[in-house]
Motif scaffolding. Structure first.
Motif, PDB file in Angstrom:
ATOM      1  N   ARG A  55       0.847  -1.196   0.000  1.00 52.00           N
ATOM      2  CA  ARG A  55       0.000   0.000   0.000  1.00 52.00           C
ATOM      3  C   ARG A  55       0.884   1.249   0.000  1.00 52.00           C
ATOM      4  N   VAL A  56       1.948   1.244   0.806  1.00 48.96           N
ATOM      5  CA  VAL A  56       2.881   2.375   0.851  1.00 48.96           C
ATOM      6  C   VAL A  56       3.537   2.551  -0.520  1.00 48.96           C
ATOM      7  N   LEU A  57       3.947   1.454  -1.143  1.00 48.30           N
ATOM      8  CA  LEU A  57       4.561   1.521  -2.471  1.00 48.30           C
ATOM      9  C   LEU A  57       3.571   2.074  -3.495  1.00 48.30           C
ATOM     10  N   TYR A  58       2.316   1.641  -3.422  1.00 49.39           N
ATOM     11  CA  TYR A  58       1.283   2.123  -4.344  1.00 49.39           C
ATOM     12  C   TYR A  58       1.062   3.623  -4.164  1.00 49.39           C
ATOM     13  N   GLU A  59       0.941   4.065  -2.924  1.00 51.34           N
ATOM     14  CA  GLU A  59       0.735   5.498  -2.647  1.00 51.34           C
ATOM     15  C   GLU A  59       1.942   6.317  -3.125  1.00 51.34           C
ATOM     16  N   SER A  60       3.142   5.797  -2.923  1.00 48.34           N
ATOM     17  CA  SER A  60       4.347   6.481  -3.409  1.00 48.34           C
ATOM     18  C   SER A  60       4.359   6.540  -4.936  1.00 48.34           C
ATOM     19  N   SER A  61       3.879   5.471  -5.567  1.00 47.43           N
ATOM     20  CA  SER A  61       3.807   5.442  -7.031  1.00 47.43           C
ATOM     21  C   SER A  61       2.798   6.462  -7.551  1.00 47.43           C
ATOM     22  N   LEU A  62       1.686   6.633  -6.831  1.00 48.73           N
ATOM     23  CA  LEU A  62       0.706   7.653  -7.221  1.00 48.73           C
ATOM     24  C   LEU A  62       1.313   9.052  -7.116  1.00 48.73           C
ATOM     25  N   ALA A  63       2.091   9.297  -6.057  1.00 50.65           N
ATOM     26  CA  ALA A  63       2.757  10.599  -5.897  1.00 50.65           C
ATOM     27  C   ALA A  63       3.757  10.822  -7.036  1.00 50.65           C
ATOM     28  N   THR A  64       4.476   9.760  -7.415  1.00 52.44           N
ATOM     29  CA  THR A  64       5.417   9.862  -8.530  1.00 52.44           C
ATOM     30  C   THR A  64       4.672  10.137  -9.830  1.00 52.44           C
ATOM     31  N   LEU A  65       3.525   9.503 -10.019  1.00 49.09           N
ATOM     32  CA  LEU A  65       2.700   9.747 -11.198  1.00 49.09           C
ATOM     33  C   LEU A  65       2.327  11.222 -11.298  1.00 49.09           C
ATOM     34  N   GLU A  66       1.919  11.815 -10.199  1.00 51.41           N
ATOM     35  CA  GLU A  66       1.563  13.242 -10.187  1.00 51.41           C
ATOM     36  C   GLU A  66       2.779  14.104 -10.486  1.00 51.41           C
ATOM     37  N   PRO A 117      12.184  10.641  -8.971  1.00 51.57           N
ATOM     38  CA  PRO A 117      12.799   9.346  -8.660  1.00 51.57           C
ATOM     39  C   PRO A 117      11.753   8.248  -8.414  1.00 51.57           C
ATOM     40  N   GLU A 118      12.132   7.057  -8.817  1.00 51.71           N
ATOM     41  CA  GLU A 118      11.249   5.897  -8.722  1.00 51.71           C
ATOM     42  C   GLU A 118      11.093   5.436  -7.271  1.00 51.71           C
ATOM     43  N   PRO A 119       9.859   5.208  -6.820  1.00 43.84           N
ATOM     44  CA  PRO A 119       9.667   4.639  -5.481  1.00 43.84           C
ATOM     45  C   PRO A 119      10.271   3.238  -5.432  1.00 43.84           C
ATOM     46  N   GLN A 120      10.900   2.901  -4.334  1.00 46.69           N
ATOM     47  CA  GLN A 120      11.551   1.600  -4.210  1.00 46.69           C
ATOM     48  C   GLN A 120      10.843   0.742  -3.169  1.00 46.69           C
ATOM     49  N   PRO A 121      10.671  -0.540  -3.449  1.00 44.50           N
ATOM     50  CA  PRO A 121       9.994  -1.412  -2.487  1.00 44.50           C
ATOM     51  C   PRO A 121      10.655  -1.430  -1.122  1.00 44.50           C
ATOM     52  N   TRP A 122      11.967  -1.274  -1.064  1.00 46.60           N
ATOM     53  CA  TRP A 122      12.639  -1.333   0.231  1.00 46.60           C
ATOM     54  C   TRP A 122      12.452  -0.054   1.044  1.00 46.60           C
ATOM     55  N   ASP A 123      11.842   0.974   0.465  1.00 41.91           N
ATOM     56  CA  ASP A 123      11.548   2.204   1.196  1.00 41.91           C
ATOM     57  C   ASP A 123      10.207   2.166   1.919  1.00 41.91           C
ATOM     58  N   THR A 124       9.531   1.022   1.893  1.00 36.44           N
ATOM     59  CA  THR A 124       8.182   0.938   2.450  1.00 36.44           C
ATOM     60  C   THR A 124       8.151   0.794   3.952  1.00 36.44           C
ATOM     61  N   ASP A 125       9.257   0.354   4.554  1.00 34.20           N
ATOM     62  CA  ASP A 125       9.239   0.153   6.006  1.00 34.20           C
ATOM     63  C   ASP A 125      10.512   0.645   6.676  1.00 34.20           C
ATOM     64  N   GLY A 126      11.242   1.517   5.997  1.00 39.89           N
ATOM     65  CA  GLY A 126      12.452   2.073   6.584  1.00 39.89           C
ATOM     66  C   GLY A 126      13.665   1.176   6.432  1.00 39.89           C
TER      67      GLY A 126
END
Length: 127
Positions: A55-66, A117-126
């Motif tokens: 969910r965090v990755l998806y939300e970050s991807s939406l922000a990147t889309l904008e 910059p591309e959201p990264q899966p490893w950025d989802t939980d610190g």
């Protein structure tokens, strides 16, 4: 990877960038080769992301889309959360489906990645 014909760029921070194999438009050949190399090198298995992390990755991807739209790019999407989640689960299960990315439809990838910059899966939980 270089022995397999991939172009490797070594970055000043010690990381590397691996170019997709010629003709590998989906990136699957490159992904498979990287997985084989990781296995040969003995890298540990990484646990799949849980639904909260996705969910965090998806939300970050939406922000990147904008961000991409604000920068004048014309990306495709977004997919719904439900489809994004299903595609990620299918991919983890071995499917060759590629989950939605905010960069879909963009031709000028280098410029887009530099601007947003591309959201990264490893950025989802610190991690």
């Amino acid at each position: 990877m270089e022995e397999r014909g991939f172009v490797i760029d070594r970055n000043s921070d010690g990381s590397v960038s691996i170019s997709d194999a010629p003709g590998d438009t989906s990136g699957m050949l490159t992904h498979e080769a990287a997985e084989e190399c990781q296995e040969e090198a003995g890298y540990p298995e990484v646990a799949p992301l849980d639904e909260g992390e996705l969910r965090v990755l998806y939300e970050s991807s939406l922000a990147t889309l904008e961000c991409l739209k604000e920068q004048g790019f014309s990306p495709h999407g977004p997919d719904s959360w439900e489809r994004f989640l299903a595609e990620w689960k299918a991919r983890v299960g071995g499917s060759d489906v590629t989950p939605w990315s905010p960069y879909e439809g963009i031709v000028e990838m280098d410029s887009a990645l530099h601007a947003c910059p591309e959201p990264q899966p490893w950025d989802t939980d610190g991690r």
